[in-house]
Design a protein around this motif. Structure first.
Motif, PDB file in Angstrom:
ATOM      1  N   PHE A   1      17.506 -38.499  52.871  1.00  0.00           N
ATOM      2  CA  PHE A   1      17.722 -38.615  54.252  1.00  0.00           C
ATOM      3  C   PHE A   1      16.564 -39.226  55.050  1.00  0.00           C
ATOM      4  O   PHE A   1      16.660 -39.240  56.375  1.00  0.00           O
ATOM      5  CB  PHE A   1      17.625 -37.205  54.801  1.00  0.00           C
ATOM      6  N   GLY A   2      15.500 -39.921  54.282  1.00  0.00           N
ATOM      7  CA  GLY A   2      14.726 -40.474  55.058  1.00  0.00           C
ATOM      8  C   GLY A   2      13.244 -40.726  54.386  1.00  0.00           C
ATOM      9  O   GLY A   2      13.332 -40.466  53.259  1.00  0.00           O
ATOM     10  N   LEU A   3      12.287 -41.167  55.131  1.00  0.00           N
ATOM     11  CA  LEU A   3      10.969 -41.332  54.361  1.00  0.00           C
ATOM     12  C   LEU A   3      10.038 -40.353  54.878  1.00  0.00           C
ATOM     13  O   LEU A   3      10.241 -39.687  55.943  1.00  0.00           O
ATOM     14  CB  LEU A   3      10.468 -42.509  54.906  1.00  0.00           C
ATOM     15  N   PRO A   4       9.194 -40.079  53.953  1.00  0.00           N
ATOM     16  CA  PRO A   4       8.074 -38.925  54.528  1.00  0.00           C
ATOM     17  C   PRO A   4       7.185 -39.599  55.304  1.00  0.00           C
ATOM     18  O   PRO A   4       7.109 -40.900  55.541  1.00  0.00           O
ATOM     19  CB  PRO A   4       7.333 -38.513  53.129  1.00  0.00           C
ATOM     20  N   THR A   5       6.168 -38.792  55.786  1.00  0.00           N
ATOM     21  CA  THR A   5       5.192 -39.736  56.824  1.00  0.00           C
ATOM     22  C   THR A   5       4.209 -40.662  55.936  1.00  0.00           C
ATOM     23  O   THR A   5       4.026 -40.514  54.648  1.00  0.00           O
ATOM     24  CB  THR A   5       4.180 -38.641  57.730  1.00  0.00           C
ATOM     25  N   ALA A   6       3.444 -41.730  56.668  1.00  0.00           N
ATOM     26  CA  ALA A   6       2.760 -42.546  56.086  1.00  0.00           C
ATOM     27  C   ALA A   6       1.411 -41.653  55.213  1.00  0.00           C
ATOM     28  O   ALA A   6       0.934 -41.977  54.159  1.00  0.00           O
ATOM     29  CB  ALA A   6       2.061 -43.427  56.936  1.00  0.00           C
ATOM     30  N   GLU A   7       0.931 -40.594  56.038  1.00  0.00           N
ATOM     31  CA  GLU A   7      -0.260 -39.528  55.438  1.00  0.00           C
ATOM     32  C   GLU A   7       0.407 -38.826  54.235  1.00  0.00           C
ATOM     33  O   GLU A   7      -0.382 -38.984  53.315  1.00  0.00           O
ATOM     34  CB  GLU A   7      -0.585 -38.612  56.469  1.00  0.00           C
ATOM     35  N   GLN A   8       1.511 -38.463  54.135  1.00  0.00           N
ATOM     36  CA  GLN A   8       1.931 -37.737  53.018  1.00  0.00           C
ATOM     37  C   GLN A   8       2.389 -38.701  51.916  1.00  0.00           C
ATOM     38  O   GLN A   8       1.929 -38.451  50.796  1.00  0.00           O
ATOM     39  CB  GLN A   8       3.531 -37.320  53.154  1.00  0.00           C
ATOM     40  N   ILE A   9       2.857 -40.074  52.143  1.00  0.00           N
ATOM     41  CA  ILE A   9       2.835 -40.898  51.048  1.00  0.00           C
ATOM     42  C   ILE A   9       1.602 -41.344  50.619  1.00  0.00           C
ATOM     43  O   ILE A   9       1.437 -41.494  49.230  1.00  0.00           O
ATOM     44  CB  ILE A   9       3.744 -42.122  51.483  1.00  0.00           C
ATOM     45  N   SER A  10       0.440 -41.459  51.287  1.00  0.00           N
ATOM     46  CA  SER A  10      -0.802 -41.857  50.709  1.00  0.00           C
ATOM     47  C   SER A  10      -1.239 -40.803  50.089  1.00  0.00           C
ATOM     48  O   SER A  10      -2.052 -41.008  48.957  1.00  0.00           O
ATOM     49  CB  SER A  10      -1.388 -42.270  52.136  1.00  0.00           C
ATOM     50  N   ALA A  11      -1.026 -39.549  50.402  1.00  0.00           N
ATOM     51  CA  ALA A  11      -1.791 -38.550  49.611  1.00  0.00           C
ATOM     52  C   ALA A  11      -1.084 -38.552  48.074  1.00  0.00           C
ATOM     53  O   ALA A  11      -1.559 -38.218  47.117  1.00  0.00           O
ATOM     54  CB  ALA A  11      -1.471 -37.164  50.171  1.00  0.00           C
ATOM     55  N   LEU A  12       0.184 -38.455  48.457  1.00  0.00           N
ATOM     56  CA  LEU A  12       1.014 -38.608  46.846  1.00  0.00           C
ATOM     57  C   LEU A  12       0.544 -39.734  46.057  1.00  0.00           C
ATOM     58  O   LEU A  12       0.542 -39.562  44.879  1.00  0.00           O
ATOM     59  CB  LEU A  12       2.446 -38.850  47.018  1.00  0.00           C
ATOM     60  N   LYS A  13       0.295 -40.964  46.666  1.00  0.00           N
ATOM     61  CA  LYS A  13      -0.002 -42.205  45.799  1.00  0.00           C
ATOM     62  C   LYS A  13      -1.561 -41.813  45.255  1.00  0.00           C
ATOM     63  O   LYS A  13      -1.839 -42.059  44.033  1.00  0.00           O
ATOM     64  CB  LYS A  13      -0.061 -43.352  46.669  1.00  0.00           C
ATOM     65  N   GLN A  14      -2.387 -41.384  46.042  1.00  0.00           N
ATOM     66  CA  GLN A  14      -3.881 -40.980  45.511  1.00  0.00           C
ATOM     67  C   GLN A  14      -3.748 -39.611  44.515  1.00  0.00           C
ATOM     68  O   GLN A  14      -4.582 -40.151  43.767  1.00  0.00           O
ATOM     69  CB  GLN A  14      -4.665 -40.307  46.713  1.00  0.00           C
ATOM     70  N   ALA A  15      -2.717 -39.189  44.363  1.00  0.00           N
ATOM     71  CA  ALA A  15      -2.591 -38.153  43.366  1.00  0.00           C
ATOM     72  C   ALA A  15      -1.802 -38.805  42.186  1.00  0.00           C
ATOM     73  O   ALA A  15      -1.669 -38.185  41.038  1.00  0.00           O
ATOM     74  CB  ALA A  15      -1.943 -36.922  43.845  1.00  0.00           C
ATOM     75  N   GLY A  16      -1.547 -39.934  42.219  1.00  0.00           N
ATOM     76  CA  GLY A  16      -1.111 -40.610  41.080  1.00  0.00           C
ATOM     77  C   GLY A  16       0.508 -40.244  40.928  1.00  0.00           C
ATOM     78  O   GLY A  16       1.130 -40.418  39.859  1.00  0.00           O
ATOM     79  N   ILE A  17       1.434 -39.656  41.871  1.00  0.00           N
ATOM     80  CA  ILE A  17       2.568 -39.229  41.591  1.00  0.00           C
ATOM     81  C   ILE A  17       3.512 -40.548  42.280  1.00  0.00           C
ATOM     82  O   ILE A  17       3.371 -41.092  43.437  1.00  0.00           O
ATOM     83  CB  ILE A  17       2.755 -38.007  42.605  1.00  0.00           C
ATOM     84  N   ILE A  18       4.475 -40.678  41.418  1.00  0.00           N
ATOM     85  CA  ILE A  18       5.407 -41.849  41.672  1.00  0.00           C
ATOM     86  C   ILE A  18       6.397 -41.510  42.973  1.00  0.00           C
ATOM     87  O   ILE A  18       7.104 -40.464  42.709  1.00  0.00           O
ATOM     88  CB  ILE A  18       6.209 -42.270  40.404  1.00  0.00           C
ATOM     89  N   THR A  19       6.493 -42.394  43.988  1.00  0.00           N
ATOM     90  CA  THR A  19       7.408 -41.860  44.972  1.00  0.00           C
ATOM     91  C   THR A  19       8.724 -42.761  44.729  1.00  0.00           C
ATOM     92  O   THR A  19       8.570 -43.993  44.655  1.00  0.00           O
ATOM     93  CB  THR A  19       6.748 -42.451  46.601  1.00  0.00           C
ATOM     94  N   MET A  20       9.995 -42.020  45.068  1.00  0.00           N
ATOM     95  CA  MET A  20      11.236 -42.785  45.342  1.00  0.00           C
ATOM     96  C   MET A  20      12.023 -42.123  46.495  1.00  0.00           C
ATOM     97  O   MET A  20      11.657 -41.263  47.045  1.00  0.00           O
ATOM     98  CB  MET A  20      11.881 -42.017  43.911  1.00  0.00           C
ATOM     99  N   VAL A  21      12.970 -42.873  46.922  1.00  0.00           N
ATOM    100  CA  VAL A  21      13.583 -42.665  48.153  1.00  0.00           C
ATOM    101  C   VAL A  21      14.970 -43.073  47.870  1.00  0.00           C
ATOM    102  O   VAL A  21      15.379 -44.101  47.364  1.00  0.00           O
ATOM    103  CB  VAL A  21      13.009 -43.030  49.387  1.00  0.00           C
TER     104      VAL A  21
END
Ligand SMILES: Cc1cc2nc3c(=O)[nH]c(=O)nc-3n(C[C@H](O)[C@H](O)[C@H](O)COP(=O)(O)O)c2cc1C
Length: 345
Positions: free
Chosen positions: A132-152
């Motif tokens: 249904f959409g994208l998370p916020t830029a801050e949330q994406i950056s936190a996930l990336k820093q944790a090394g978690i792959i993001t998909m949408v």
């Protein structure tokens, strides 16, 4: 590195995350068979999401994904809600049930719930996907820093551009055949592309890995999408019947009996494809009032289904299924994975 290597899986097969239908057992069975297990946590709060992830981690040491909803929260419109309640009133009365006088926001968006983000950061699943959409830029950056792959989930080019700009790693290409909710960012902007057309067009315009979703039921179907440039396929409906899913008996049986599906936004407040039943026909009458918005409309639907099913009437269930449900097979998750792998080769 290709997508399978990056995810640490051996087969290009994802079970779809399915809120209300996913279980740790289903996710683990798919991951243990070399595919990518999934937990649909869109209907969970932080505590239930955490418990489901921990349980899955106990059942498998293989990677899996978790999934959340990123709908733009909509304000409650009391007047619209009342109109919709009044429209449904005869059905509640039919079961001698109390008619609700207001509707609840049963699903919180990930966008406005950093407790869910914290659960993901604490439990570190391999990947997290959004619908249904994208998370916020801050949330994406936190996930990336944790090394978690993001998909949408994307259903059209414009959504894929937004996902790419936001730094998302993988596009889940959901065609109009897909069972369950359309992942459109804006429910009133649906291009209605088939899975085939969407995979072809995304492959032309983007370098990001693409996972095909929608109407895929067999290993031969999966092979077709791989040949068109997808890195993997995501199957929902095919896995709903597995004994490991949370689907109830009525839903399981109807999947084999009723091959016609239809998209309506009047069950939940957002467009979703499910088995055509009496209720679909009722909620889609041309002279209906406008629904109460998402997820308020779904709250009423769930309340009505609960009341009806207590009196053994299953016709008010939302039985989400894709348009190729006629090709469904009765197999548990391990057997289905083996069958898909064999057909794929
Ligand atoms: C019962 C059901 C529930 C679903 N719930 C979710 C969900 O919570 N999150 C999500 O991203 N997709 C959800 N989907 C959509 C799937 O991710 C996927 O797009 C779809 O299942 C593919 O089409 P198919 O059902 O024909 O295989 C759901 C699908 C079904 C059938």
């Amino acid at each position: 590195m290709d997508l399978l290597q990056r995810l640490g899986i051996s087969q290009p097969i994802f079970v779809a995350p399915m809120a209300g239908t996913s279980t740790p057992e289903l996710a683990a069975a798919v991951s243990n068979a070399g595919g990518f297990g999934a937990l649909g946590l869109g209907a969970s709060n932080a505590e239930t999401a955490k418990q489901a992830i921990l349980k899955t981690q106990q059942l498998t040491d293989q990677p899996f994904q978790v999934n959340f909803f990123c709908h733009q929260p909509t304000a409650y419109d009391a007047e619209k809600a009342q109109q919709w309640i009044n429209y449904m009133r005869p059905h509640f009365e039919e079961f001698d049930a109390e008619v609700p006088n207001q509707l609840n926001e049963i699903y919180q968006s990930f966008i406005s719930n950093d407790e869910l983000l914290q659960v993901v950061l604490d439990t570190k699943p391999k990947a997290v996907s959004f619908h249904f959409g994208l998370p916020t830029a801050e949330q994406i950056s936190a996930l990336k820093q944790a090394g978690i792959i993001t998909m949408v989930t994307v259903t059209q080019l414009s959504e894929a551009y937004l996902a790419q700009q936001a730094g998302i790693d993988v596009l889940i290409a959901q065609g109009v055949e897909a069972g369950g909710h359309r992942g459109t960012f804006n429910p009133s902007c649906d291009a209605g592309l088939t899975t085939l057309d969407l995979v072809i067009i995304l492959n032309q315009y983007f370098d990001l890995p693409i996972v095909a979703a929608g109407g895929i039921m067999t290993g031969e179907d999966i092979r077709l999408y791989l040949e068109l440039g997808a890195s993997a396929a995501q199957l929902g409906t095919a896995f709903v019947q597995c004994k490991e899913s949370a689907a109830n008996d009525a839903y399981r049986e109807l999947l084999f009996e009723q091959p016609i599906t239809q998209i309506t936004d009047n069950i939940s407040g957002r467009p979703a494809r499910g088995l055509l039943n009496a209720w679909h026909q009722f909620v889609d009458l041309p002279d209906r009032p406008s629904h109460a918005g998402y997820p308020y409309t779904y709250d009423l639907a769930k309340q009505l289904h609960a009341v009806a099913s207590k009196q053994d009437e299953q016709g008010f269930g939302a039985y989400w299924a894709g348009s190729n449900v006629a090709n469904i097979r009765r197999l548990d998750a391990k057997e289905l994975m083996e069958k898909l792998v064999q057909e794929l080769q």
